[in-house]
Design a protein around this motif. Structure first.
Motif, PDB file in Angstrom:
ATOM      1  N   ALA A   8      48.422 -36.076 102.323  1.00  0.00           N
ATOM      2  CA  ALA A   8      49.607 -35.259 102.045  1.00  0.00           C
ATOM      3  C   ALA A   8      49.532 -34.015 102.909  1.00  0.00           C
ATOM      4  O   ALA A   8      48.465 -33.648 103.426  1.00  0.00           O
ATOM      5  CB  ALA A   8      49.673 -34.878 100.570  1.00  0.00           C
TER       6      ALA A   8
ATOM      7  N   THR B 118      52.113 -31.907  95.278  1.00  0.00           N
ATOM      8  CA  THR B 118      51.121 -32.466  96.195  1.00  0.00           C
ATOM      9  C   THR B 118      49.929 -33.040  95.444  1.00  0.00           C
ATOM     10  O   THR B 118      49.439 -34.138  95.763  1.00  0.00           O
ATOM     11  CB  THR B 118      50.652 -31.385  97.187  1.00  0.00           C
ATOM     12  OG1 THR B 118      51.788 -30.857  97.876  1.00  0.00           O
ATOM     13  CG2 THR B 118      49.681 -31.960  98.199  1.00  0.00           C
TER      14      THR B 118
ATOM     15  N   TYR C 248      51.023 -36.248  93.807  1.00  0.00           N
ATOM     16  CA  TYR C 248      51.242 -37.264  94.843  1.00  0.00           C
ATOM     17  C   TYR C 248      49.920 -37.868  95.304  1.00  0.00           C
ATOM     18  O   TYR C 248      49.774 -39.095  95.425  1.00  0.00           O
ATOM     19  CB  TYR C 248      51.996 -36.606  95.994  1.00  0.00           C
ATOM     20  CG  TYR C 248      52.299 -37.459  97.191  1.00  0.00           C
ATOM     21  CD1 TYR C 248      52.782 -38.750  97.064  1.00  0.00           C
ATOM     22  CD2 TYR C 248      52.142 -36.945  98.473  1.00  0.00           C
ATOM     23  CE1 TYR C 248      53.092 -39.515  98.174  1.00  0.00           C
ATOM     24  CE2 TYR C 248      52.448 -37.692  99.592  1.00  0.00           C
ATOM     25  CZ  TYR C 248      52.912 -38.976  99.448  1.00  0.00           C
ATOM     26  OH  TYR C 248      53.216 -39.728 100.553  1.00  0.00           O
TER      27      TYR C 248
ATOM     28  N   LEU D 166      44.120 -33.671 103.347  1.00  0.00           N
ATOM     29  CA  LEU D 166      45.157 -32.662 103.177  1.00  0.00           C
ATOM     30  C   LEU D 166      45.396 -32.026 104.543  1.00  0.00           C
ATOM     31  O   LEU D 166      44.517 -31.357 105.093  1.00  0.00           O
ATOM     32  CB  LEU D 166      44.704 -31.616 102.156  1.00  0.00           C
ATOM     33  CG  LEU D 166      45.766 -30.638 101.652  1.00  0.00           C
ATOM     34  CD1 LEU D 166      46.885 -31.363 100.915  1.00  0.00           C
ATOM     35  CD2 LEU D 166      45.128 -29.580 100.748  1.00  0.00           C
TER      36      LEU D 166
ATOM     37  N   VAL E   4      45.261 -27.765  94.939  1.00  0.00           N
ATOM     38  CA  VAL E   4      45.449 -29.204  95.154  1.00  0.00           C
ATOM     39  C   VAL E   4      44.095 -29.910  95.151  1.00  0.00           C
ATOM     40  O   VAL E   4      43.906 -30.939  94.479  1.00  0.00           O
ATOM     41  CB  VAL E   4      46.196 -29.454  96.477  1.00  0.00           C
ATOM     42  CG1 VAL E   4      46.203 -30.950  96.808  1.00  0.00           C
ATOM     43  CG2 VAL E   4      47.613 -28.909  96.409  1.00  0.00           C
TER      44      VAL E   4
END
Length: 378
Positions: free
Chosen positions: A174, A218, A221, A235, A259
């Motif tokens: 992501a 994020t 996801y 990432l 995240v």
């Protein structure tokens, strides 16, 4: 993998040049070998911090426009159609594995994928274009925070298909909140993201509200990708390097950390890439990522000193792949040498360029596989 739509010569004296592996070109689904479940992986070993006898190798944008089989598909389908059709995305993910004995695959998708379900349409012309940028309080308030399964179920399905076919781990990915916010506010790609950087300083409360939503989306996801079978995640903070240390400390690092922290219990290695960001390494070193991907601007041995206790990934200059084979292989040997002294995953410093000869990729992968790291460091 992240796209955000982008002649051989003799080896140096005293060094044998690996022969280019021949791959089978295909646009139909074919098995690439035994599925990766339960199979020992040198990539996962290195990503978890082991100093392996040879470096595993995969390449950012290893599935893409330099491959004729990809270009054939691109003539028939739009970019979004390719990303959003699981069978096609899985096929593109697997294409490089049929040509090269890579140690990992990365799902074919784009870092813009979570924005449309948040209410931000994205076109490609050929790079990402957001015709109604997110800039006002009303724009930010209107953004949805969809559940993980609602964000991009087609990506999860593509990962499942690819994992069933691939003999190596599939990596999910992501865009980091700061980088995705840059596109959402700027409206398109930029050399320096001046409009976005000015907006951060002018509208800090709005910026934090936007980044807060992006961090939640994020994390959800990436968890969905892991649940679908991704055995590592990356990432991409592709534009972190345009920000100064203070701006990154305020608007970048806290949200990247959030995240990555959200994935701590999954057991999968977390990879973080920040391009042009050596000035941020003191902060990046504190992120909860097992692997830091290093661009081509700094040798890996220098980066290792700044990033203690991290596995390193990288960092051959992608433009070297356009050179003659001897020049490219010499540069690759230097990357292997500089990567000694700790865990190292061989990669490029950014994505494979469109004009890269597939034969050079084959030679590179063979070289990395054939070069013991101890020997390269001697």
């Amino acid at each position: 993998m992240t796209t955000t739509e982008e002649t051989g010569g003799p080896a140096p004296a005293g060094a044998a040049e690996p022969a280019a592996s021949t791959g089978t070109r295909s646009t139909g689904m074919r098995s690439t070998g035994t599925p990766s479940t339960g199979t020992p992986s040198v990539f996962l070993e290195a990503a978890r911090g082991a100093s392996t006898s040879r470096a595993p190798v995969w390449l950012m944008r290893q599935a893409g426009r330099y491959l004729p089989e990809y270009r054939e598909l691109k003539e028939r389908y739009s970019f979004w159609e390719m990303c959003r059709t699981p069978e096609i995305a899985a096929e593109v993910t697997l294409q490089p594995l049929r040509r090269f004995p890579l140690d990992a695959a990365i799902v074919f998708s784009d870092i813009m994928t979570p924005l449309p379900p948040m209410g931000v349409p994205v076109d490609f012309a050929p790079g990402p274009v957001i015709r109604n940028p997110v800039r006002t309080a009303a724009d930010v308030a209107a953004l949805r925070v969809p559940d993980g399964g609602e964000i991009a179920p087609f990506v999860a399905e593509a990962i499942g298909i690819a994992r069933a076919e691939a003999a190596v781990p599939v990596i999910g990915f992501a865009g980091a909140p700061l980088t995705v916010a840059g596109y959402a506010v700027q409206g398109t790609g930029s050399v320096d993201y001046a409009d976005f950087r000015a907006w951060l300083h002018r509208e800090p409360r709005l910026a934090h509200a936007l980044l807060d939503k992006l961090a939640d989306v994020t994390a959800a996801y990436l968890r969905t990708q892991i649940d679908a079978g991704a055995r590592a995640v990356q990432l991409f903070d592709s534009w972190a390097g345009v920000h100064g240390r203070n701006a990154y400390a305020t608007f970048g690092m806290p949200y990247a950390r959030r995240v990555l922290d959200a994935l701590a219990g999954t057991g999968v290695p977390r990879i973080y890439l920040a391009v042009g960001a050596a000035h941020l390494y003191p902060q990046i070193a504190r992120l909860p990522a097992e692997v830091i991907s290093v661009d081509w601007r700094q040798p890996l041995d220098a980066a290792r000193a700044a990033l203690p206790d991290k596995a390193l990934q990288g960092n051959l200059d992608p433009t070297v792949m356009l050179a003659d084979a001897g020049t490219m292989l010499a540069a690759a040997r230097e990357v292997i040498r500089a990567g000694a002294g700790g865990a190292h995953v061989f990669n490029l410093g950014h994505g494979v360029l469109q004009g890269t000869p597939p034969d050079n990729v084959a030679r590179l992968v063979d070289l990395v596989h054939q070069t013991p790291r101890e020997e390269a460091a001697a």
